[in-house]
Design a protein around this motif. Structure first.
Motif, mmCIF file in Angstrom:
data_model
loop_
_atom_site.group_PDB
_atom_site.id
_atom_site.type_symbol
_atom_site.label_atom_id
_atom_site.label_comp_id
_atom_site.label_asym_id
_atom_site.label_seq_id
_atom_site.Cartn_x
_atom_site.Cartn_y
_atom_site.Cartn_z
ATOM 1 N N LEU A 63 34.579 25.409 -2.970
ATOM 2 C CA LEU A 63 36.327 25.926 -2.559
ATOM 3 C C LEU A 63 36.299 25.319 -0.910
ATOM 4 N N LEU A 64 37.456 25.477 -0.434
ATOM 5 C CA LEU A 64 38.542 25.032 1.065
ATOM 6 C C LEU A 64 40.046 25.926 0.621
ATOM 7 N N ASP A 65 39.700 26.479 1.321
ATOM 8 C CA ASP A 65 41.209 28.083 1.981
ATOM 9 C C ASP A 65 41.957 26.946 2.792
ATOM 10 N N ILE A 66 43.190 26.282 2.509
ATOM 11 C CA ILE A 66 43.490 25.875 3.525
ATOM 12 C C ILE A 66 44.127 26.938 4.584
ATOM 13 N N ASP A 67 44.272 26.465 5.668
ATOM 14 C CA ASP A 67 44.781 27.567 6.516
ATOM 15 C C ASP A 67 45.514 26.335 7.726
ATOM 16 N N GLU A 68 46.188 27.118 8.447
ATOM 17 C CA GLU A 68 46.706 26.167 9.842
ATOM 18 C C GLU A 68 46.322 24.655 10.141
ATOM 19 N N ARG A 69 44.769 25.101 10.014
ATOM 20 C CA ARG A 69 43.936 24.063 11.198
ATOM 21 C C ARG A 69 43.901 22.663 9.993
ATOM 22 N N HIS A 70 44.368 22.756 9.233
ATOM 23 C CA HIS A 70 44.166 21.766 7.810
ATOM 24 C C HIS A 70 46.022 21.137 7.537
ATOM 25 N N VAL A 71 46.682 21.307 8.153
ATOM 26 C CA VAL A 71 47.930 21.275 8.234
ATOM 27 C C VAL A 71 48.627 19.771 9.139
ATOM 28 N N PHE A 72 49.879 19.642 8.742
ATOM 29 C CA PHE A 72 51.024 19.015 9.720
ATOM 30 C C PHE A 72 51.469 20.616 10.732
ATOM 31 N N ILE A 73 51.205 20.586 11.857
ATOM 32 C CA ILE A 73 52.492 21.455 12.392
ATOM 33 C C ILE A 73 54.037 21.649 11.869
#
Length: 160
Positions: A63-73
């Motif tokens: 499992l991987l929860d996508i949060d602000e560390r993983h996305v383009f701003i």
């Protein structure tokens, strides 16, 4: 919680888990405590995502929860290397060998993943040889497949 997250009944989750042969949390915790099917090829902190089921040389789930560390701003869309890293580390983790390295990979990103989505990566060993294994990883967000990769993984006890 899983039933709520997926918008289905608890019984549906139980039936699906049984059909997929995923043991209940208590059983998985017992297996981990006994040391059954522990990752051999990576250190725990090297795995991207959280491995919730692992059967060496067969299959695994993370499992991987996508949060602000993983996305383009600007777009809040997940960067592809995080999705790949989850799949790649699971493909390596499922191999029952002291040394496992990705030799080649054929990847397909199917749709963008956004902040707040939970990714479920499922790995299956398709072919297993003495020195190489083929592992397919499919990553889902809910019922949507968002990524698919076929990984040829070198397996051994020392570097080639």
């Amino acid at each position: 919680m899983l039933a709520q997250l997926l918008g289905v009944s608890v019984q549906t989750v139980r039936l699906d888990r049984a059909a997929l042969k995923i043991p209940e949390l208590r059983e998985r915790m017992k297996q981990l405590a006994r040391g059954d099917d522990q990752v051999r090829s990576l250190e725990t902190q090297e795995v991207i995502g959280q491995i919730v089921d692992l059967q060496l040389d067969k299959e695994g789930v993370s499992l991987l929860d996508i949060d602000e560390r993983h996305v383009f701003i600007k777009t809040k869309i997940a960067r592809g290397h995080h999705i790949f890293a989850q799949a790649n580390s699971l493909a390596i983790a499922v191999i029952d060998a002291e040394l496992a390295l990705t030799a080649t990979a054929r990847l397909r990103f199917i749709r963008p993943v956004r902040i707040g989505e939970r990714l479920v990566a499922k790995a299956r060993v398709l072919q297993s040889g003495r020195s190489r294994s083929k592992v397919r990883v499919e990553t889902y967000s809910g019922e949507d497949m968002v990524f698919q990769g076929d990984f040829w993984v070198y397996r051994g006890t020392r570097l080639p």
